[in-house]
Design a protein around this motif. Structure first.
Motif, PDB file in Angstrom:
ATOM      1  N   ALA A   1       0.823  -1.213   0.000  1.00 53.14           N
ATOM      2  CA  ALA A   1       0.000   0.000   0.000  1.00 53.14           C
ATOM      3  C   ALA A   1       0.859   1.266   0.000  1.00 53.14           C
ATOM      4  CB  ALA A   1      -0.916  -0.007   1.222  1.00 53.14           C
ATOM      5  N   GLY A   2       2.001   1.217   0.672  1.00 49.10           N
ATOM      6  CA  GLY A   2       2.855   2.409   0.754  1.00 49.10           C
ATOM      7  C   GLY A   2       3.510   2.737  -0.573  1.00 49.10           C
ATOM      8  N   VAL A   3       3.904   1.704  -1.311  1.00 52.13           N
ATOM      9  CA  VAL A   3       4.521   1.907  -2.625  1.00 52.13           C
ATOM     10  C   VAL A   3       3.467   2.386  -3.629  1.00 52.13           C
ATOM     11  CG1 VAL A   3       5.495   0.654  -4.599  1.00 52.13           C
ATOM     12  CG2 VAL A   3       6.466   0.356  -2.308  1.00 52.13           C
ATOM     13  N   ASP A   4       2.329   1.751  -3.592  1.00 53.91           N
ATOM     14  CA  ASP A   4       1.237   2.135  -4.487  1.00 53.91           C
ATOM     15  C   ASP A   4       0.938   3.635  -4.322  1.00 53.91           C
ATOM     16  OD1 ASP A   4      -0.478   1.274  -6.406  1.00 53.91           O
ATOM     17  OD2 ASP A   4      -2.137   0.926  -5.029  1.00 53.91           O
TER      18      ASP A   4
ATOM     19  N   THR B   1       5.994   9.834   2.063  1.00 53.37           N
ATOM     20  CA  THR B   1       6.466   8.872   3.078  1.00 53.37           C
ATOM     21  C   THR B   1       5.350   7.883   3.410  1.00 53.37           C
ATOM     22  OG1 THR B   1       7.852  10.581   4.066  1.00 53.37           O
ATOM     23  CG2 THR B   1       7.391   8.635   5.416  1.00 53.37           C
ATOM     24  N   CYS B   2       5.694   6.597   3.430  1.00 53.08           N
ATOM     25  CA  CYS B   2       4.682   5.599   3.793  1.00 53.08           C
ATOM     26  C   CYS B   2       4.197   5.870   5.212  1.00 53.08           C
ATOM     27  CB  CYS B   2       5.292   4.200   3.716  1.00 53.08           C
ATOM     28  SG  CYS B   2       4.135   2.940   4.297  1.00 53.08           S
ATOM     29  N   PRO B   3       2.898   5.828   5.439  1.00 59.04           N
ATOM     30  CA  PRO B   3       2.383   6.062   6.798  1.00 59.04           C
ATOM     31  C   PRO B   3       2.979   5.113   7.842  1.00 59.04           C
ATOM     32  CG  PRO B   3       0.600   6.126   5.194  1.00 59.04           C
ATOM     33  CD  PRO B   3       1.818   5.674   4.449  1.00 59.04           C
ATOM     34  N   LEU B   4       3.427   3.942   7.406  1.00 56.52           N
ATOM     35  CA  LEU B   4       4.012   3.009   8.380  1.00 56.52           C
ATOM     36  C   LEU B   4       5.443   3.403   8.738  1.00 56.52           C
ATOM     37  CD1 LEU B   4       2.519  -0.341   7.071  1.00 56.52           C
ATOM     38  CD2 LEU B   4       1.664   1.225   8.822  1.00 56.52           C
ATOM     39  N   VAL B   5       6.087   4.154   7.874  1.00 65.92           N
ATOM     40  CA  VAL B   5       7.392   4.735   8.216  1.00 65.92           C
ATOM     41  C   VAL B   5       7.153   5.943   9.138  1.00 65.92           C
ATOM     42  CG1 VAL B   5       9.446   5.893   7.304  1.00 65.92           C
ATOM     43  CG2 VAL B   5       8.485   3.922   6.097  1.00 65.92           C
ATOM     44  N   THR B   6       6.156   6.724   8.803  1.00 61.30           N
ATOM     45  CA  THR B   6       5.822   7.875   9.660  1.00 61.30           C
ATOM     46  C   THR B   6       5.521   7.416  11.084  1.00 61.30           C
ATOM     47  OG1 THR B   6       4.923   9.034   7.749  1.00 61.30           O
ATOM     48  CG2 THR B   6       4.235   9.844   9.904  1.00 61.30           C
TER      49      THR B   6
ATOM     50  N   GLN C   1      13.752  -0.666  11.475  1.00 58.16           N
ATOM     51  CA  GLN C   1      13.395  -0.357  10.084  1.00 58.16           C
ATOM     52  C   GLN C   1      12.197  -1.228   9.727  1.00 58.16           C
ATOM     53  OE1 GLN C   1      16.898  -0.752   7.636  1.00 58.16           O
ATOM     54  NE2 GLN C   1      15.717  -0.749   5.721  1.00 58.16           N
ATOM     55  N   THR C   2      11.400  -0.794   8.745  1.00 59.04           N
ATOM     56  CA  THR C   2      10.155  -1.511   8.433  1.00 59.04           C
ATOM     57  C   THR C   2      10.356  -2.738   7.544  1.00 59.04           C
ATOM     58  OG1 THR C   2       9.839  -0.080   6.522  1.00 59.04           O
ATOM     59  CG2 THR C   2       8.721   0.570   8.570  1.00 59.04           C
ATOM     60  N   THR C   3      11.523  -2.850   6.903  1.00 64.34           N
ATOM     61  CA  THR C   3      11.656  -3.859   5.847  1.00 64.34           C
ATOM     62  C   THR C   3      12.696  -4.936   6.162  1.00 64.34           C
ATOM     63  OG1 THR C   3      13.133  -2.314   4.733  1.00 64.34           O
ATOM     64  CG2 THR C   3      10.862  -2.383   3.963  1.00 64.34           C
TER      65      THR C   3
ATOM     66  N   ILE D   1       8.309  -3.858  11.830  1.00 69.10           N
ATOM     67  CA  ILE D   1       8.401  -4.481  10.506  1.00 69.10           C
ATOM     68  C   ILE D   1       6.984  -4.520   9.938  1.00 69.10           C
ATOM     69  CG2 ILE D   1       9.087  -6.549   9.248  1.00 69.10           C
ATOM     70  CD1 ILE D   1      11.108  -7.052  11.506  1.00 69.10           C
ATOM     71  N   CYS D   2       6.817  -3.954   8.762  1.00 69.69           N
ATOM     72  CA  CYS D   2       5.459  -3.665   8.303  1.00 69.69           C
ATOM     73  C   CYS D   2       4.736  -4.929   7.823  1.00 69.69           C
ATOM     74  CB  CYS D   2       5.491  -2.614   7.202  1.00 69.69           C
ATOM     75  SG  CYS D   2       5.968  -3.287   5.613  1.00 69.69           S
ATOM     76  N   TYR D   3       3.422  -4.807   7.707  1.00 70.46           N
ATOM     77  CA  TYR D   3       2.587  -5.951   7.321  1.00 70.46           C
ATOM     78  C   TYR D   3       3.047  -6.534   5.980  1.00 70.46           C
ATOM     79  CZ  TYR D   3       0.360  -3.527   3.491  1.00 70.46           C
ATOM     80  OH  TYR D   3       0.162  -2.918   2.295  1.00 70.46           O
ATOM     81  N   ALA D   4       3.431  -5.654   5.032  1.00 68.12           N
ATOM     82  CA  ALA D   4       3.775  -6.123   3.682  1.00 68.12           C
ATOM     83  C   ALA D   4       5.067  -6.932   3.716  1.00 68.12           C
ATOM     84  CB  ALA D   4       3.919  -4.928   2.738  1.00 68.12           C
ATOM     85  N   THR D   5       6.051  -6.441   4.457  1.00 67.66           N
ATOM     86  CA  THR D   5       7.318  -7.168   4.591  1.00 67.66           C
ATOM     87  C   THR D   5       7.058  -8.537   5.214  1.00 67.66           C
ATOM     88  OG1 THR D   5       8.536  -5.101   4.827  1.00 67.66           O
ATOM     89  CG2 THR D   5       9.590  -7.071   5.687  1.00 67.66           C
ATOM     90  N   GLN D   6       6.289  -8.548   6.291  1.00 68.58           N
ATOM     91  CA  GLN D   6       6.019  -9.813   6.992  1.00 68.58           C
ATOM     92  C   GLN D   6       5.255 -10.779   6.087  1.00 68.58           C
ATOM     93  OE1 GLN D   6       4.916  -9.760  11.073  1.00 68.58           O
ATOM     94  NE2 GLN D   6       5.600  -7.679  11.409  1.00 68.58           N
TER      95      GLN D   6
ATOM     96  N   GLY E   1       9.500  -8.065  -4.558  1.00 70.38           N
ATOM     97  CA  GLY E   1       9.549  -7.117  -3.452  1.00 70.38           C
ATOM     98  C   GLY E   1       8.360  -6.165  -3.472  1.00 70.38           C
ATOM     99  N   ALA E   2       8.218  -5.445  -2.394  1.00 71.93           N
ATOM    100  CA  ALA E   2       7.053  -4.565  -2.224  1.00 71.93           C
ATOM    101  C   ALA E   2       7.071  -3.367  -3.163  1.00 71.93           C
ATOM    102  CB  ALA E   2       6.987  -4.091  -0.771  1.00 71.93           C
ATOM    103  N   SER E   3       8.195  -3.141  -3.855  1.00 70.26           N
ATOM    104  CA  SER E   3       8.265  -2.011  -4.783  1.00 70.26           C
ATOM    105  C   SER E   3       8.198  -2.453  -6.240  1.00 70.26           C
ATOM    106  CB  SER E   3       9.561  -1.236  -4.528  1.00 70.26           C
ATOM    107  OG  SER E   3      10.654  -2.125  -4.447  1.00 70.26           O
TER     108      SER E   3
HETATM  109 FE1  SF4 Z   1       5.229   1.009   3.730  1.00 67.94          FE
HETATM  110 FE2  SF4 Z   1       5.953  -1.488   4.279  1.00 67.94          FE
HETATM  111 FE3  SF4 Z   1       5.503  -0.778   1.808  1.00 67.94          FE
HETATM  112 FE4  SF4 Z   1       7.659   0.153   3.085  1.00 67.94          FE
HETATM  113  S1  SF4 Z   1       7.240  -1.975   2.521  1.00 67.94           S
HETATM  114  S2  SF4 Z   1       6.280   1.323   1.767  1.00 67.94           S
HETATM  115  S3  SF4 Z   1       6.814   0.382   5.147  1.00 67.94           S
HETATM  116  S4  SF4 Z   1       3.967  -0.805   3.459  1.00 67.94           S
END
Ligand code: SF4
Length: 333
Positions: A30-33, A112-117, A181-183, A211-216, A283-285
């Protein structure tokens, strides 16, 4: 944030056909999107050029595509002309970067991803309450620089288990907490946390790990696939922390080999020799089109069936920065 495991893949290949297992979830979070759409909408709204500090997300294809559309990627604010539109990347920036942009009168849009914020806010909160903060993360990564920059005097970076040896001595009566870090790799981080608790008996745990939901979710999915595939191909860029962690997690989970590629053509045919089942994740990106290119590329090596191995459903969506939301009146300024 995730639902229980639902595996749709068969684990044996009765027909002898070479097959592909697709880890799910994979790819865009969601953060990358949100970050990518932020640049796209900013280009639509303001026209080119729109400046972006650092890579908006760590993916070559995404950055090249946005650059062709008129985004200009810079290393820092001093490369951006005064009054220009400037987007901060999904990885977040420190207060010093915000201040530098304000000095040059940049019109900033924060992707900035809200989960980083959320991690930035934790640093601010714990620093204000008198804590020393042990930040587990990778030295030099943009997210870590931004997070540590919230309270540089009390944030102490630990990069890997060896990093614990570089920490200063803390007095027993000092308040001490860890954040991350989230990742990162969940398993590796917990190993570091366990070790930190052995060294510092005054170390507190945060209310939840960072560690964010997407990484996990992507790590859980690739573990499941790695149980059934000899080779795991991770689509992602070398500077993408969460993509690199997927390679490590796949190897730890039992895959004989795992490689990180940006594009399908980077797959070395030698990797496929003697392999009957290839697992793929991203990866998430990473946009899904790059995964589909890998699936198509593998077809020429006899890999026909592609099955999803699903371990979670993701429904998280983050709203765009306010100034770019279609209904926002400030858009008409
Ligand atoms: Fe946000 Fe996690 Fe995506 Fe990073 S990997 S942008 S912290 S949701």
């Amino acid at each position: 944030m995730s639902t229980p495991a639902i595996s749709t893949a068969t684990t044996t290949d009765a027909t002898g056909t070479k097959k592909i297992l697709l880890a799910s979830p994979r790819g865009y979070c969601a953060g990358v999107d949100r970050a990518v759409e932020t640049v796209e909408r900013a280009l639509e709204k303001y026209g080119a050029p729109v400046y972006v500090r650092k890579e908006i997300v760590h993916n070559k294809y995404v950055v090249d595509t946005l650059a062709k559309a008129g985004a200009i990627f810079v290393d820092d604010t001093d490369e951006v002309p005064p009054n220009a539109h400037l987007v901060f990347s999904a990885h977040g920036v420190s207060p010093a970067v915000h201040a530098a942009a304000a000095e040059r009168n940049h019109d900033t849009i924060d992707a900035t991803c809200p989960l980083v914020t959320k991690v930035h806010n934790e640093v601010k909160r714990f620093a204000k309450s008198g804590y020393h903060i042990i930040l587990i993360g990778h030295e030099g990564h943009e997210e870590v620089e931004g997070t540590a920059g919230e309270a540089p005097d009390v944030v102490h970076l630990v990069d890997g288990l060896e990093g614990i040896n570089t920490l200063p001595e803390f007095l027993h009566e000092e308040k001490l907490i860890w954040l991350s870090q989230t990742t990162l790799s969940v398993d590796e981080t917990m190993e570091i946390v366990d070790k930190l608790h052995e060294v510092y008996d005054n170390l507190e745990n945060p209310p939840s790990d960072d560690i964010c939901y997407a990484t996990q979710n992507r790590q859980v999915a690739v573990k499941k696939v790695a149980e059934q595939a000899e080779l795991i191909i991770v689509v992602g860029s070398q500077n993408s922390s969460n993509s690199k962690r997927l390679v490590e997690v796949a190897l730890d989970a039992g895959a004989a080999h795992s490689y990180l590629v940006d594009y399908a053509h980077q797959i070395d045919p030698a990797w496929l020799e003697g392999v009957n089942t290839v697992g793929i994740t991203s990866g998430a990106s990473v946009p899904e089109i790059l995964v589909q290119h890998v699936v198509e590329h593998l077809a020429q090596f006899g890999f026909g069936d592609a099955e999803e191995v699903t371990t979670a459903q993701e429904k998280i969506v983050f709203s765009l920065p306010r100034v770019l939301r279609p209904s926002d009146r400030t858009q008409k300024r």
